[in-house]
Design a protein around this motif. Structure first.
Motif, PDB file in Angstrom:
ATOM      1  N   LYS B  54      -2.642   0.097   0.555  1.00 49.85           N
ATOM      2  CA  LYS B  54      -1.864  -1.108   0.275  1.00 49.85           C
ATOM      3  C   LYS B  54      -0.801  -0.836  -0.794  1.00 49.85           C
ATOM      4  N   SER B  55      -1.244  -0.226  -1.875  1.00 51.62           N
ATOM      5  CA  SER B  55      -0.277   0.061  -2.946  1.00 51.62           C
ATOM      6  C   SER B  55       0.797   1.006  -2.442  1.00 51.62           C
ATOM      7  N   THR B  56       0.399   1.953  -1.616  1.00 54.56           N
ATOM      8  CA  THR B  56       1.362   2.901  -1.077  1.00 54.56           C
ATOM      9  C   THR B  56       2.450   2.174  -0.289  1.00 54.56           C
ATOM     10  N   CYS B 175       3.845  -7.963  -5.687  1.00 53.67           N
ATOM     11  CA  CYS B 175       2.735  -8.128  -6.622  1.00 53.67           C
ATOM     12  C   CYS B 175       1.562  -7.277  -6.135  1.00 53.67           C
ATOM     13  N   ASP B 176       1.084  -6.368  -7.002  1.00 56.49           N
ATOM     14  CA  ASP B 176      -0.041  -5.508  -6.630  1.00 56.49           C
ATOM     15  C   ASP B 176      -1.303  -6.031  -7.312  1.00 56.49           C
ATOM     16  N   GLU B 177      -2.117  -6.725  -6.568  1.00 55.56           N
ATOM     17  CA  GLU B 177      -3.341  -7.336  -7.075  1.00 55.56           C
ATOM     18  C   GLU B 177      -3.113  -8.087  -8.382  1.00 55.56           C
ATOM     19  N   PRO B 178      -2.253  -9.098  -8.361  1.00 58.08           N
ATOM     20  CA  PRO B 178      -1.879  -9.786  -9.610  1.00 58.08           C
ATOM     21  C   PRO B 178      -3.042 -10.539 -10.234  1.00 58.08           C
TER      22      PRO B 178
HETATM   23 MG   LIG Z   1      -3.971  -0.272  -4.991  1.00 56.56          MG
END
Ligand SMILES: [Mg+2]
Ligand SMILES: Nc1ncnc2c1ncn2[C@@H]1O[C@H](COP(=O)(O)OP(=O)(O)O)[C@@H](O)[C@H]1O
Lengths: 383, 235, 399
Positions: B54-56, B175-178
């Motif tokens: 996901k972050s990628t 937003c990455d896991e805000p």
């Molecule tokens: Mg991640």
């Protein structure tokens, strides 16, 4: 400038570490200033030597005397504007440790030869009117708290082995910051008169200073002077004042090399300490640098931030160190008289400032490169 | 809605993207043949198990990384071919990031943190101050402007992070896991804020999360699994 | 007893953790070691100049040899005697004798200009006229090349130091005295003493060349024993025909070297002191980072019951070890770089050049190690105290 608060914020992040690094740099530059002053004291005379002056001495060695009659012969040589003589008096004031130079001279022509000695006209008139009169440089006058009107007893183990007494009629100042104002000069006519009464050494002087009409012809003029006295019982060796002073400094040893060696060791050390602190500081905030890049900071801007931080640190430390060195040096010669021209030249201050900037660049470069090479995605993962 | 018009109104278009990481001799295929379109103004949640990429994917959309293969378009720009320098400039103009751990600079006050992206613009100090004040007002933290991050609660820090993300008025917010590090109450506040930004200011938002409670706030949810996107969670 | 053992094992455990974490902070650690090595290198280096100079001066005179100058003269340069006075001195009680007569040499001391080999600029080189007893009144005088000059001839022998430093001073070379050229026929050593910086010729030859009539500047004498000095001195100073100053040669040379050793020592200490301050800051930095890296670890150990004293001792040990390593490296480098480095400088008292070799003596090395230890102690103490003071709960929460 808009990033200044960010740079400052980073520096104050670990106050103790920043303070310690700052102090290390500061000490290095105090040392730099101090050694510059020592070097100046030992070899600085070369720069101050008059370009139009030659020194004439006995060919075999400077301790051998020359006839005073040479003066008139020199002044007839084409290219010579004027010639004056001095003689090593080697006197002791109270204690041999209180070393300073004394020499008999002919006042009017001597002061004309050395325009860097500034003597008020009324004191000059007093000197011309007083056979036993002497003038002394500001530094020595202050060192021994002498005032005009004092009688100065000086024992000479060379001349008559007696204590001579001089009336202090003048105190001269130096025109330039580096002018040597430690010597005492008294009248040659009085000196020679006393020598005549003992029938010893009269008519002999130590060495001559010549002013040439054209500095471009100085080498030719020097050769003509030596030819004039060739094959006489007292042959001469003539050289520019600068070369004479340089040879004198070389006799002490290769000061510049020693000073450079010490400074090299010091700066290498400081470079390491500061450099390792900087890279540690960068390593600790790789993640933050990644955030800045994510926000849109370019590699160049991140590089600039890290370099600015290290430069701010070293320039601050360097500036404070140079200032402190300047204050310490202004208090005077630490050896008590062995280094008459002890001061921090403006040129070395500038050099030090440049060095502190260079130190910042060099120590910041490695960590800064680390920071820019970093890929943003990787940096963020390291949070 | 034809394929063509959908393509034009899509703000984010990811086509045929592969992402391979090299770890020593080993190749890790994180994303393969991945396609995704996010229309302008959409609030999209991206879910999936930990390590699914996901972050990628978010990094690719945000121009923080380049795909091994395929193209990434955002607005009119094709990101995968831009230089580092051009990407940095693009990020500064078009995208705002919000991170799980807030990632505020600890040595700067809240307002200075929010101001950071504005330093890259030609705005004057007075204009910057105005924008910062607006952004802090939006997240409801005007009264904490002079505070340092360590004196703020997690929820407050994240709201400062959001203010930093929107201060340049970007079209796209990533937003990455805000809410990953926040309790329910603070998480709800942050989600309310994101929802309001989407509804009232028309921000396009892509939010990575593995919290169903968070994804429920989004207009659409996609799931990432074994390198592929689906519209349903896989079993 | 068990408590003590326990304490030692605690210290050992913490120190071991510390030493194991060194690779992790190798940058800061090597910066400290090199920093301290730099201080010791410069300190020992600068002081080895003074030590070498003093060694040369002290090697020059043995306690059973004396020098006689005119009273009031603080060097041979400004001294002077006639032939009669010289004879009175040589015949004084206490002077050793051999078949040829008293072991006393009346000498002449002048200076000539010769270019230094290193800079090609003129330097004041001492030229000494001696009498036959000159070799007997000095210790360890040995010809190493060529032969002794012939008495009465315009020939010279040169000291090994002078031969090394000044152009033209080798067997087969010549020196110019006035309008004449005198050949160099031999080179001698004198146990590293001042004589090695000199050029020697027959005193009578030098008197003629310098129109000195029958005069001398000093008398060097070998005494029956070191104890005979008092007798010799009393005899001369109480003799109304003489007005002289009598010194043991060792005293004379110590006096001669005083100013220059004082200058170098003052400056050397000042420089080293400043550098040491810098190194203390460097060491503090390293040890603070050592503590910071291990805050949690130290907190855990203390939670397990390790004592404050053990934490402090272990950190001090680490700091001292680093400092000693730095000191050893610095001392070793100084020894390799400076020991026996040849140089020549001006001796102001005799207005002439003295050739000498830098001497990195054991005392200097010891001094270097002492400085390094002090730097390590100061640099380790504050961080160690901080580590021990840190509340355990806070330490556990770090990272
Ligand atoms: Mg991640
Ligand atoms: N720079 C990298 N180098 C090597 N492997 C990486 C890198 N970035 C991510 N990965 C790997 O790719 C996979 C996906 O990571 P990520 O996108 O962070 O997952 P998540 O869905 O939890 O956010 C993981 O297996 C991770 O280890």
């Amino acid at each position: 400038m808009r990033f200044l608060h960010l740079i400052w914020g980073n520096l104050t992040r670990k106050k103790l570490r920043t303070a310690l690094t700052l102090l290390t740099v500061l000490v290095a530059f105090v040392l730099f200033g101090f050694l510059s002053a020592i070097r100046q004291a030992l070899v600085g005379g070369v720069e101050l030597a008059g370009a139009d002056r030659l020194i004439v001495r006995h060919k075999v060695s400077i301790i051998q005397l020359l006839p005073v009659a040479y003066q008139a012969r020199m002044e007839r040589i084409p290219g010579v504007a004027a010639a004056v003589h001095q003689t090593w008096f080697g006197g002791i004031y109270q204690d041999p440790k209180n070393f300073f130079m004394q020499s008999p001279v002919v006042p009017a022509e001597f002061m004309a030869m050395y325009p860097e000695f500034i003597l008020p006209p009324e004191q000059m008139r007093a000197w011309l009117a007083t056979r036993t009169g002497a003038i002394v440089g500001r530094k020595t006058a202050e060192r021994f708290h002498w005032k005009i009107g004092d009688r100065i007893p000086i024992m000479s183990p060379i001349w008559m082995r007696k204590t001579w007494e001089f009336d202090l009629v003048g105190i001269f100042d130096g025109r330039d910051k580096g002018t040597d104002t430690t010597a005492l000069y008294f009248r040659y006519d009085y000196f020679d008169e006393v020598r005549q009464t003992q029938n010893w050494g009269q008519g002999l002087v130590g060495w001559y200073t010549i002013r040439v009409k054209d500095p471009a012809q100085a080498a030719d003029t020097a050769r003509r002077v030596d030819e004039e006295f060739a094959n006489s019982p007292a042959e001469t060796k003539t050289e520019p004042e600068g070369a004479f002073v340089q040879a004198w400094a070389n006799q002490v040893g290769n000061i510049t090399l020693i000073v450079a060696g010490i400074l090299g060791a010091v700066f290498f050390t400081i470079l390491l300490v500061t450099g390792s602190t900087m890279s540690q500081a960068v390593r600790e905030r790789i993640g933050e640098l990644g955030v800045l890049k994510a926000i849109g900071f370019t590699n160049g801007q991140v590089l600039g931030l890290v370099l600015a931080e290290s430069c701010l640190l070293t320039v601050l430390g360097g500036g404070l160190g140079l200032g402190l060195a300047w204050l310490i040096i202004a208090r005077g010669d630490p050896t008590g008289g062995l280094l008459p021209m002890f001061f921090l030249p403006g040129r070395d201050l500038l050099l030090g400032f440049g060095l502190s900037l260079a130190l910042g660049l060099v120590t910041g470069l490695l960590p800064a490169r680390q920071a820019t090479r970093l890929r943003v995605a990787d940096a963020l993962r390291r949070l | 809605m034809s394929e063509n018009t959908a393509g034009q109104s899509a703000l984010v278009r990811v086509e045929g993207v592969e992402k391979v990481f090299h770890r020593g001799a080993e190749d890790i295929h994180v994303l393969s043949q991945l396609n995704l379109e996010v229309p302008a103004g959409q609030f999209l949640a991206l879910m999936g198990p930990s390590g699914s990429g996901k972050s990628t994917l978010l990094n690719l959309i945000g121009g923080l990384d380049r795909p091994t293969q395929g193209t990434v378009h955002v607005g009119g720009d094709r990101l995968d071919t831009l230089s580092d320098r051009a990407l940095a400039a693009w990020r500064a103009r078009h995208v705002g990031f919000v991170f799980q751990l807030y990632n505020l600079i600890p040595v700067l006050t809240a307002e200075r943190n929010v101001e950071l992206p504005l330093l890259l613009t030609p705005l004057s100090p007075a204009e910057r101050r105005k924008h910062v004040a607006t952004a802090l007002a939006v997240v409801g933290l005007s009264h904490r402007a002079k505070h340092y991050p360590r004196t703020l609660s997690g929820g407050e820090q994240q709201r400062v992070g959001i203010a930093r993300g929107i201060v340049t008025d970007p079209t796209l917010l990533l937003c990455d896991e805000p809410t990953g590090d926040l309790d329910r109450k603070a998480g709800d506040e942050v989600l309310n804020l994101l929802q309001a930004l989407n509804r009232e200011q028309g921000k396009t938002i892509v939010m990575v999360t593995h919290d169903p409670h968070a994804s429920a706030r989004a207009a659409r949810t996609v799931y990432l699994n074994k390198g592929r996107l689906t519209n349903e969670p896989e079993q | 007893m068990a408590g003590l053992l326990n304490w030692f094992s605690q210290v050992g455990a913490i120190a071991k953790f510390g030493l194991m974490s060194i690779p992790q902070r190798r940058g800061a650690v090597s910066a400290t070691i090199i920093g301290i090595a730099g201080v010791v290198l410069v300190l020992v280096g600068v002081l080895s100049i003074a030590a070498g100079f003093r060694r040369t001066m002290l090697a020059s005179g043995s306690p059973d040899a004396a020098i006689v100058l005119r009273s009031g003269a603080d060097s041979e340069m400004v001294s002077g005697f006639g032939r009669n006075e010289a004879r009175l001195i040589a015949d004084a009680p206490g002077v050793a004798r051999n078949a040829a007569g008293p072991l006393a040499s009346a000498e002449l001391f002048v200076i000539i200009n010769l270019p230094k080999r290193s800079t090609h600029t003129d330097a004041n080189v001492p030229l000494r006229g001696v009498e036959a007893a000159a070799l007997a009144v000095r210790d360890h005088l040995t010809l190493t090349a060529g032969r002794m000059f012939a008495w009465g001839r315009n020939e010279v022998v040169v000291g090994a130091g002078a031969a090394r430093e000044f152009a033209g001073l080798e067997v087969g070379g010549t020196i110019k005295v006035g309008r004449e050229s005198w050949p160099v026929v031999g080179v001698f050593t004198a146990n590293g003493g001042v004589a090695e910086s000199e050029i020697w010729t027959d005193a009578r030859v030098l008197q003629d060349a310098y129109h000195r009539g029958d005069s001398f500047q000093s008398v060097y004498a070998r005494l029956n024993s070191a104890a005979a000095f008092a007798q010799f001195k009393d005899a001369l100073t109480s003799n109304p025909q003489l007005s002289v100053k009598v010194l043991r040669q060792s005293e004379h040379y110590a006096e001669q070297s005083e100013a220059i050793t004082r200058l170098i020592t003052t400056l050397g200490f000042l420089i080293a002191f400043l550098m040491a301050i810098g190194a203390v800051f460097g060491a503090l930095n390293t040890m603070y980072s050592a503590v910071a890296v291990r805050t949690r670890e130290i907190g855990t150990l203390r939670a397990l019951g390790f004592g404050n004293g053990a934490v402090i001792a272990a950190l001090m040990i680490e700091s001292l070890l680093l400092a000693l390593l730095g000191g050893t490296v610095g001392g070793g480098l100084a020894y390799l770089a400076f020991n026996n480095l040849h140089a020549a400088t001006m001796n102001w008292q005799s207005f002439s050049q003295v050739a000498f070799a830098f001497a990195v003596t054991p005392q200097l090395l010891l001094q270097g190690v002492v400085w390094a230890t002090l730097i390590g102690l100061i640099g380790g103490l504050l961080p160690a105290i901080r580590a021990a003071r840190l509340p355990i709960a806070a330490a556990l929460r770090e990272y």
